[in-house]
Design an enzyme around this catalytic site. Structure first.
Site, PDB file in Angstrom:
ATOM      1  N   TYR A 260      -2.936  -2.045 -10.492  1.00 24.19           N
ATOM      2  CA  TYR A 260      -2.951  -1.929  -9.024  1.00 24.19           C
ATOM      3  C   TYR A 260      -2.195  -3.113  -8.397  1.00 24.19           C
ATOM      4  O   TYR A 260      -1.351  -2.925  -7.515  1.00 24.19           O
ATOM      5  CB  TYR A 260      -4.391  -1.848  -8.503  1.00 24.19           C
ATOM      6  CG  TYR A 260      -4.461  -1.922  -6.994  1.00 24.19           C
ATOM      7  CD1 TYR A 260      -4.100  -0.823  -6.210  1.00 24.19           C
ATOM      8  CD2 TYR A 260      -4.842  -3.091  -6.336  1.00 24.19           C
ATOM      9  CE1 TYR A 260      -4.131  -0.885  -4.823  1.00 24.19           C
ATOM     10  CE2 TYR A 260      -4.876  -3.171  -4.958  1.00 24.19           C
ATOM     11  CZ  TYR A 260      -4.518  -2.069  -4.202  1.00 24.19           C
ATOM     12  OH  TYR A 260      -4.532  -2.144  -2.827  1.00 24.19           O
TER      13      TYR A 260
ATOM     14  N   TYR B 278      -4.575   4.009   7.901  1.00 24.58           N
ATOM     15  CA  TYR B 278      -5.939   3.444   7.956  1.00 24.58           C
ATOM     16  C   TYR B 278      -6.659   3.865   9.231  1.00 24.58           C
ATOM     17  O   TYR B 278      -6.595   5.024   9.613  1.00 24.58           O
ATOM     18  CB  TYR B 278      -5.911   1.917   7.814  1.00 24.58           C
ATOM     19  CG  TYR B 278      -4.996   1.452   6.728  1.00 24.58           C
ATOM     20  CD1 TYR B 278      -5.225   1.870   5.410  1.00 24.58           C
ATOM     21  CD2 TYR B 278      -3.899   0.667   6.988  1.00 24.58           C
ATOM     22  CE1 TYR B 278      -4.384   1.461   4.400  1.00 24.58           C
ATOM     23  CE2 TYR B 278      -3.054   0.254   5.974  1.00 24.58           C
ATOM     24  CZ  TYR B 278      -3.295   0.660   4.695  1.00 24.58           C
ATOM     25  OH  TYR B 278      -2.463   0.268   3.705  1.00 24.58           O
TER      26      TYR B 278
ATOM     27  N   LYS C  12       0.549   3.509  -2.916  1.00 26.15           N
ATOM     28  CA  LYS C  12      -0.595   4.405  -3.117  1.00 26.15           C
ATOM     29  C   LYS C  12      -0.182   5.877  -3.114  1.00 26.15           C
ATOM     30  O   LYS C  12      -0.804   6.699  -3.778  1.00 26.15           O
ATOM     31  CB  LYS C  12      -1.654   4.145  -2.034  1.00 26.15           C
ATOM     32  CG  LYS C  12      -2.293   2.757  -2.139  1.00 26.15           C
ATOM     33  CD  LYS C  12      -3.112   2.414  -0.904  1.00 26.15           C
ATOM     34  CE  LYS C  12      -3.761   1.032  -1.027  1.00 26.15           C
ATOM     35  NZ  LYS C  12      -4.422   0.607   0.216  1.00 26.15           N
TER      36      LYS C  12
ATOM     37  N   VAL D 184       1.083  -3.875   3.748  1.00 26.87           N
ATOM     38  CA  VAL D 184       1.001  -5.205   4.379  1.00 26.87           C
ATOM     39  C   VAL D 184       2.258  -6.064   4.148  1.00 26.87           C
ATOM     40  O   VAL D 184       2.389  -7.134   4.727  1.00 26.87           O
ATOM     41  CB  VAL D 184      -0.260  -6.005   3.961  1.00 26.87           C
ATOM     42  CG1 VAL D 184      -1.517  -5.391   4.537  1.00 26.87           C
ATOM     43  CG2 VAL D 184      -0.356  -6.153   2.456  1.00 26.87           C
TER      44      VAL D 184
ATOM     45  N   SER E   9       0.792  -1.242   0.000  1.00 25.90           N
ATOM     46  CA  SER E   9       0.000   0.000   0.000  1.00 25.90           C
ATOM     47  C   SER E   9       0.818   1.282   0.000  1.00 25.90           C
ATOM     48  O   SER E   9       0.263   2.355  -0.218  1.00 25.90           O
ATOM     49  CB  SER E   9      -0.927   0.023   1.208  1.00 25.90           C
ATOM     50  OG  SER E   9      -2.061  -0.753   0.927  1.00 25.90           O
TER      51      SER E   9
HETATM   52  N1  GLN Z   1      -2.056  -5.307  -2.153  1.00 28.44           N
HETATM   53  C1  GLN Z   1      -2.704  -5.118  -0.890  1.00 28.44           C
HETATM   54  C2  GLN Z   1      -4.204  -5.215  -1.035  1.00 28.44           C
HETATM   55  O1  GLN Z   1      -4.740  -4.635  -1.949  1.00 28.44           O
HETATM   56  C3  GLN Z   1      -2.308  -3.824  -0.286  1.00 28.44           C
HETATM   57  C4  GLN Z   1      -2.936  -3.603   1.051  1.00 28.44           C
HETATM   58  C5  GLN Z   1      -2.018  -2.953   2.044  1.00 28.44           C
HETATM   59  O2  GLN Z   1      -0.814  -2.916   1.925  1.00 28.44           O
HETATM   60  N2  GLN Z   1      -2.618  -2.492   3.129  1.00 28.44           N
HETATM   61  O3  GLN Z   1      -4.876  -5.840  -0.272  1.00 28.44           O
END
Ligand code: GLN
Length: 368
Positions: free
Chosen positions: A190, A242, A68, A260, A65
């Site tokens: 993505y 988050y 992003k 993650v 993430s």
């Molecule tokens: N690729 C992961 C997902 O879309 C990214 C989520 C994350 O890093 N929080 O679930």
């Protein structure tokens, strides 16, 4: 705090947290389970290009993430803030990263840091073809990192195979016409961006680049137009962690982003980027030790953005005069001398030393 150098400080910090085993490696993307839960890397990069790194700071992992923030910056460059805001809002959702948090009625995702907003953001990249969008993305990473990046193919495949929830989000966004491109192509990019390989030093350099107004402090290459840096840091500050974002800005006080894969990057604007890599995650999907270590560094060095240790107002202004009273020794003819005595009052000279902040400016130049 005892330390001989910042490097020693980081080594001690690493030792302090080496045995902390809270949290669990992400398993919903099966391939991520291959990470060694014990990995721990810490890196700090300053805006004058100094790199400090300890532990598993060279270990590669997928950015997840944290990607992003890079894509959001690209979308802002392509469309400007107004048009991006029409598609993705900037309000914290207070919900998990994979929540389907869309505005009732419009279907607009709450912010670009949750998956829904990030998938919509990917669709805003201006290039006409998926291949061109991927190429530009990899080029932008090169600008942030100073080297080529690769995609971890097995993580990409693993997420593609199991990412049904993200696909559901993508199609929901297509339904609301938030996504106006081919949904599968958007999702594919993505998944690819989440699988870009970085290490802890790379992440700290991304942070330092944002801290340095969008210019990589080691290569001098611009990665993001300066005018958009505050917007990227703004959503990181309010939404980057988050449903822990509120407590994070309260405790750590720096814009940040987690993934993650176990990475966390925090930015102190004008000063530095901090990154921690530790794959065991807490319940919210943030790196457990990443959060704890950032808290510690912020506290130890007083890095909370809303903490101001000193004010420079009184020391900035050394003297102030106008040229009707103080003149250079230059010889002037009669006309020039007459003009100077008549109009010299309008020429104000301020002798300043140090940073002229808003209050200093108000006191010196506006004089109230
Ligand atoms: N690729 C992961 C997902 O879309 C990214 C989520 C994350 O890093 N929080 O679930």
């Amino acid at each position: 705090m005892k330390m001989n150098s910042f490097f020693n400080y980081l080594e001690t910090l690493h030792r302090d947290y080496a045995d902390v085993a809270d949290g669990a490696v992400a398993s919903y993307i099966p391939e991520l389970l291959k990470a060694d839960p014990a990995w721990l890397g810490i890196a700090v990069v300053t805006v004058d290009g100094h790199v400090y790194q300890v532990g598993d700071s060279q270990q590669e992992f997928t950015i997840q993430s944290i990607s992003k923030i890079i894509t959001y910056g690209m979308a802002l460059e392509d469309n400007g803030t107004e048009d991006v805001l029409k598609k993705v809002d900037v309000e914290p959702s207070g919900e998990a990263f994979n929540s389907i948090s869309l505005e009732p009625g419009t279907g607009r995702p709450r912010n670009p840091m949750i998956n829904a907003g990030a998938i919509a953001t990917v669709s805003l990249l201006a290039e006409a073809t998926p291949a061109a969008r991927l190429k530009r993305m990899l080029d932008v990473y090169k600008r942030y990192l100073g080297h080529e990046v690769a995609i971890d193919d097995s993580v990409y495949q693993s997420e593609k195979e199991t990412g049904h929830r993200n696909r559901a989000i993508g199609y929901m966004l297509r339904n609301y016409e938030i996504i106006e491109k081919e949904t599968d192509e958007v999702l594919d990019l993505y998944f690819k961006q989440c699988s870009i390989l970085v290490n802890c030093r790379d992440l700290a350099l991304i942070g330092a680049t944002l801290a340095n107004n969008g210019v990589n402090p080691i290569t001098g290459v611009r990665a993001l137009k300066g005018q958009f840096v505050p917007h990227v840091l703004g959503v990181m500050g309010s939404c980057g962690m988050y449903d822990y974002s509120g407590a994070w800005i309260y405790n750590v006080g720096m814009p940040a982003k987690s993934g993650v894969g176990g990475g966390v990057v925090a930015v102190l604007p004008g000063q530095l980027g901090i990154a921690v890599f530790s794959p065991r995650l807490d319940d919210r999907g943030n790196s457990f030790r990443g959060v704890e270590i950032c808290k510690r560094i912020s506290k130890d060095f007083g890095l909370h953005l809303f903490y101001s240790s000193q004010t420079t107002i009184s020391t900035v202004l050394h003297s102030r005069y106008d040229t009707s009273t103080v003149r250079s020794k230059r010889n002037r003819n009669q006309e020039q001398t007459r003009l100077l005595s008549e109009l010299g009052k309008q020429v104000k000279v301020f002798k300043l030393a140090g940073d002229l902040m808003f209050t200093g400016f108000r006191k010196t130049v506006w004089n109230f």
